[in-house]
Design an enzyme around this catalytic site. Structure first.
Site, short mmCIF file in Angstrom:
data_model
loop_
_atom_site.label_atom_id
_atom_site.label_comp_id
_atom_site.label_asym_id
_atom_site.label_seq_id
_atom_site.Cartn_x
_atom_site.Cartn_y
_atom_site.Cartn_z
N GLU A 25 0.46 -4.62 3.26
CA GLU A 25 0.71 -3.44 4.09
C GLU A 25 1.28 -3.88 5.44
OE1 GLU A 25 -2.04 0.14 6.06
OE2 GLU A 25 -2.90 -1.82 5.54
N LYS A 46 1.86 6.05 2.39
CA LYS A 46 0.40 6.11 2.39
C LYS A 46 -0.06 7.54 2.67
CE LYS A 46 -3.48 3.72 4.66
NZ LYS A 46 -3.80 2.69 5.69
N CYS A 90 -4.03 0.13 1.32
CA CYS A 90 -5.22 -0.09 2.13
C CYS A 90 -6.34 0.91 1.84
CB CYS A 90 -4.84 -0.11 3.61
SG CYS A 90 -6.06 -0.97 4.65
#
Length: 523
Positions: free
Chosen positions: A290, A347, A398
């Site tokens: 990420e 995300k 994440c």
């Protein structure tokens, strides 16, 4: 004088009798908290809830506030210990936050998220207090259904991490295979039910039926593990034609320097050299963490990494930033062998208080007074599809690892393997270990191979049975390759989602109505 002493002793005894249940509740919550990394005492989960169950059911106070406070106290012990890694964000000098404000933000975040979990358990305890007149078996059924329903409700919100199910990962891979049936609810339901039966054994210890509750707990524990063992031992039967050799690069760029010239140089050099090294090993694709390159999409084409891609011709998935109007997204980009970006995943679950401010109208002003953090990052869409030259992929960035529905939806849409891209550098090693444990659960639930690339650790390769084939060191620069396989299978959970939770609610409601009807007829 004697009368005064008796009065004093009586008052001390009353105080002790009042605070003792809270102390016991807090300690049993701590016992549940150490089931996860860094301690990993997973077996405690099968009885650490029982003391709270006993205290709530045996509470003689008429006020509902007492059991709610007991549940809240238990949850503070559980979530406070399990999520203690959040204190690793201090000091936030890499964001320009002074030491004392950084400490204040850290303590606020730790307290807030622990109390948020406390509300969940407090509600459960308050509802359970209404069931003290129900028969033990019905109480166990309703208590299990209520807990699962509340977990499902909490996991649909922005703050979620510590389901009871994750107390079993990564040590108890056998029971985690029941996640293929109805996701985390399956394991959570078993943990709550077994704890409830143990509690009912103690509550009814003077009854002739007492041993039946303990026996039922043992039978459920054994049978569930036998079913899990059967699933765990099934051969994967992967077709060699679906094999992919995937590489990962763990850049090890501390957040303190990530956005400084030194950090940018290390990122460009480390990921470019890592890519070139892995490309010579005949890999089919390479995954980076990420935010590996903290550039916007428009600037990626001018980086040495994409120049290397155009030379070597190997696909790379790059963590960088996308643009959406005046805002930006935390994204993973597929860079094809010709250096062109052909797909993008944004995300969708952002880190509360880190990447955005939840309940901003309420607490946004407080955070702004303490921190110069910029809140321009926005959520990605909830229905994204990530197609690549190597097939359709399931992506989690994440924090998304804690939300199984994100992975289930992509698997149902045809995703054939998992790419998990993370940066846990601002927390402790315990958080990274828990993060890895979450990805193990997602791999098992969806029956997919998983590739996990992080900035500072732990990067890993996991097979569909949850076995970690390789795991990186912590705070190390590493590259590694493994062969994974694309899989088209669809577990019951992938096809039907979390069907067990509503079934438990319906069953417990019908059982309660039946019990009330019988009771009314008898009177």
């Amino acid at each position: 004088m004697l009368a005064m002493l008796k009065t004093l002793n009586k008052k001390q005894g009353e105080r002790l009798s009042f605070f003792l249940p809270f102390g016991l509740s807090f300690l049993s919550g701590i016992a549940m908290g150490i089931t996860v990394a860094p301690v990993g005492a997973w077996f405690f989960a099968w009885f650490a809830l029982a003391p709270l169950w006993v205290l709530v059911v045996k509470s003689t106070r008429k006020k509902i506030s007492h059991p709610i406070l007991l549940g809240f106290t238990w949850a503070i012990g559980y979530h406070g210990v399990a999520l203690a890694w959040i204190t690793g964000i201090h000091p936030m000098d890499w964001l320009g936050v002074p030491w004392w404000p950084s400490l204040a933000i850290t303590l606020f975040c730790w307290t807030f998220i622990s109390c948020w979990g406390g509300i969940l358990v407090g509600l459960w305890a308050g509802l359970m207090a209404r069931l003290t007149q129900q028969k033990p078996v019905l109480r166990v059924l309703m208590g299990t259904a209520l807990w699962c329903a509340l977990e499902s409700l909490w996991s649909a919100g922005p703050l979620w991490w510590s389901s009871l199910a994750y107390t079993q990962s990564p040590q108890n891979l056998v029971i985690l295979h029941l996640g293929q049936i109805s996701g985390t609810t399956t394991i959570t339901a078993l943990i709550v039910a077994i704890n409830g039966l143990i509690a009912e054994f103690w509550i009814n210890r003077h009854s002739r039926k007492k041993l039946s509750y303990l026996a039922a707990a043992c039978v459920i524990f054994i049978i569930s593990h036998l079913i899990g063992f059967y699933l765990y031992t099934q051969p994967l039967q992967d077709n060699p034609s679906t094999a992919l050799k995937i590489g990962i690069i763990q850049g090890n760029i501390p957040n303190k320097i990530k956005l400084l010239p030194e950090g940018l140089r290390r990122a460009i050099t480390g990921y470019t050299e890592g890519y070139e090294k892995l490309a010579t090993q005949g890999v089919d694709g390479i995954l980076t963490p990420e935010g590996a390159l903290p550039f916007f999409q428009r600037d990626l084409k001018n980086t040495p990494l994409l120049a290397a891609v155009r030379e070597k011709g190997v696909i790379v998935w790059v963590g960088a930033f996308g643009e959406r109007g005046k805002s930006y997204t935390n994204s993973l980009f597929t860079v094809a062998g010709n250096g062109e970006i052909i797909s993008r995943y944004d995300k969708s679950k952002l880190v509360p208080l880190g990447e955005y401010i939840p309940f901003e109208q309420i607490i946004g002003g407080l955070i702004q007074r303490l921190s110069p953090l910029d809140e321009h990052q926005v959520h990605g869409a909830s229905n994204q599809i990530f197609d690549t030259p190597l097939g359709r992929v399931i992506v989690g960035i994440c924090y998304e690892s804690a939300f199984p529905e994100i992975f289930r939806r992509q698997a149902a849409a045809g995703g054939q393997f998992i790419l998990s891209s993370s940066n846990d550098a601002h927390y402790t090693a315990a958080m990274s270990a828990q993060h890895h444990a979450q990805d193990i659960m997602r791999a098992i639930e969806t029956d997919r191979w998983a590739v996990r690339a992080t900035n500072t650790g732990y990067s890993a390769f996991v097979n569909p049975h949850g076995k970690t084939l390789w795991i990186s060191g912590y705070n190390t620069y590493e590259t590694h390759t493994e062969t994974i396989y694309r899989r088209p299978t669809q577990t019951l959970y992938v096809r039907w989602g979390d069907w067990l939770m509503p079934l438990l609610l319906i069953a417990s409601t019908l059982a309660w109505v039946a019990a009330r009807t019988i009771s009314d007829e008898q009177t």
